[in-house]
Design a protein around this motif. Structure first.
Motif, short mmCIF file in Angstrom:
data_model
loop_
_atom_site.label_atom_id
_atom_site.label_comp_id
_atom_site.label_asym_id
_atom_site.label_seq_id
_atom_site.Cartn_x
_atom_site.Cartn_y
_atom_site.Cartn_z
N THR A 1 0.82 -1.03 0.18
CA THR A 1 0.04 -0.16 0.06
C THR A 1 1.06 1.16 0.14
O THR A 1 0.65 2.05 -0.74
N TYR A 2 1.99 1.08 0.97
CA TYR A 2 2.91 2.27 0.76
C TYR A 2 3.29 2.67 -0.48
O TYR A 2 3.42 3.83 -1.02
N THR A 3 3.98 1.67 -1.13
CA THR A 3 4.77 1.82 -2.50
C THR A 3 3.76 2.26 -3.36
O THR A 3 3.86 3.01 -4.27
N TYR A 4 2.52 1.62 -3.37
CA TYR A 4 1.21 2.08 -4.23
C TYR A 4 0.99 3.52 -4.13
O TYR A 4 1.19 4.28 -5.30
N VAL A 5 1.12 4.05 -2.86
CA VAL A 5 0.60 5.29 -2.62
C VAL A 5 1.85 6.72 -3.31
O VAL A 5 1.71 7.59 -3.71
N ALA B 1 6.28 -2.99 8.49
CA ALA B 1 4.77 -2.23 8.76
C ALA B 1 5.06 -0.83 8.85
O ALA B 1 4.02 0.02 8.63
N ASP B 2 6.09 -0.19 9.02
CA ASP B 2 6.28 1.19 9.22
C ASP B 2 7.15 1.90 8.26
O ASP B 2 8.14 2.61 8.79
N PRO B 3 7.04 1.73 6.78
CA PRO B 3 7.99 2.40 5.93
C PRO B 3 7.81 3.88 5.92
O PRO B 3 8.95 4.58 5.42
N TYR B 4 6.75 4.39 6.37
CA TYR B 4 6.53 6.00 6.39
C TYR B 4 7.23 6.58 7.69
O TYR B 4 7.19 7.87 7.69
N THR B 5 8.19 6.14 8.43
CA THR B 5 8.51 6.88 9.48
C THR B 5 9.80 7.70 9.15
O THR B 5 10.20 7.32 7.79
N VAL B 6 10.07 8.68 9.84
CA VAL B 6 11.05 9.56 9.33
C VAL B 6 12.52 8.90 9.11
O VAL B 6 13.15 9.05 7.96
N GLU C 1 -1.64 7.43 8.09
CA GLU C 1 -0.10 7.40 8.05
C GLU C 1 0.67 7.39 6.70
O GLU C 1 1.39 8.19 6.47
N ILE C 2 0.06 6.56 5.89
CA ILE C 2 0.61 6.27 4.23
C ILE C 2 -0.13 7.57 3.68
O ILE C 2 0.91 8.21 2.56
N LEU C 3 -1.06 8.07 3.57
CA LEU C 3 -1.75 9.23 2.95
C LEU C 3 -0.65 10.28 3.37
O LEU C 3 -0.40 11.26 2.45
N ASP C 4 -0.39 10.43 4.52
CA ASP C 4 0.31 11.78 5.08
C ASP C 4 1.79 11.76 4.37
O ASP C 4 2.37 12.67 4.44
N SER C 5 2.06 10.50 4.00
CA SER C 5 3.55 10.24 3.31
C SER C 5 3.73 11.20 2.00
O SER C 5 4.89 11.47 1.70
#
Length: 250
Positions: free
Chosen positions: A117-121, A222-227, A138-142
């Motif tokens: 999902t993260y890679t898709y977004v 599970a958390d690729p979107y962290t800083v 959190e993924i949309l916020d990325s």
């Protein structure tokens, strides 16, 4: 959370029985549809398993269920490599490293395991494609800071050049800063093996006995979107030089 597996092989070295082998190893969902050459029909176990076992042509195929779990294969735009993509819920299957290395053979280019999902977004140009129900906030916020322009329908068109987790297609394979990566001999034409092994920001990096380079970019899929994890993704893009690889093909 959906897990993505992306495998690339030289098309001329891809055995005709390999597709079924990959399907039987990875797919844990019950298919309801089979699509080939853009024609979709209801899944029939005996018929379509036989097609997977004997698959030896260039038509793309897509096997799916009602929950967006899927198995697909096709030739990339260059027609030089075969790509296999598996997307399914983490509750069904989170591959161990051995699940990938079991399928490394002559002609293997790349293998990735990633947060689908993260890679898709991170890879979508248009905001009209971002309405899937499974996308976490959190993924949309990325992509909140991703530059964009408005199209003729007043919808955002993102410049994904500025996204750390973007996935891009080359003539040789896909490039992405995935959670786990296996890089084969053809990949070293894009970036030398010695340089890859010197990358300083991975959780783990090593050359396997068969010459494949394994990279684990960060700890938790599970958390690729962290800083911190986005920092590692940026550094991987810079180290491999995504933009130069893409520019060299223009």
């Amino acid at each position: 959370m959906k897990i993505g597996i992306q495998l690339s092989y030289d098309k001329d070295l891809f055995p005709k029985n390999k597709l079924y082998e990959l399907y039987s190893s990875y797919v844990k969902f019950t298919p309801v549809a089979f699509t080939k050459k853009y024609k979709s029909v209801p899944w029939k176990e005996s018929k379509h398993i036989k097609q997977l076992r004997t698959y030896n042509d260039n038509d793309s195929i897509f096997v799916s269920d009602r929950n967006w779990n899927s198995f697909s294969s096709g030739l990339a735009r260059s027609k030089s490599f075969r790509n296999i993509s598996i997307e399914q819920d983490a509750s069904l299957f989170l591959p161990a490293n051995q699940d990938i290395t079991d399928h490394i053979q002559e002609g293997f280019v790349t293998g990735y395991i990633y947060h689908e999902t993260y890679t898709y977004v991170q890879s979508q140009i248009s905001e009209t494609t971002l309405f899937r129900e499974d996308i976490e906030q959190e993924i949309l916020d990325s992509i909140k800071q991703t530059p964009y322009k408005l199209d003729m329908f007043n919808k955002k068109r993102f410049d994904i050049l500025y996204n750390p987790g973007r996935q891009v297609l080359t003539a040789t394979t896909w490039l992405m800063p995935a959670w786990k990566m296996w890089l084969g001999e053809p990949f070293f034409r894009l970036c030398p093996k010695e340089k890859i092994l010197q990358f300083p920001h991975a959780t783990r990096i090593e050359e396997l006995p068969n010459g494949i380079v394994f990279v684990q970019l960060f700890d938790n899929i599970a958390d690729p979107y962290t800083v911190e994890n986005k920092f590692r993704q940026w550094k991987w893009q810079e180290w491999i030089d995504f933009d130069q690889i893409l520019a060299s093909e223009e």
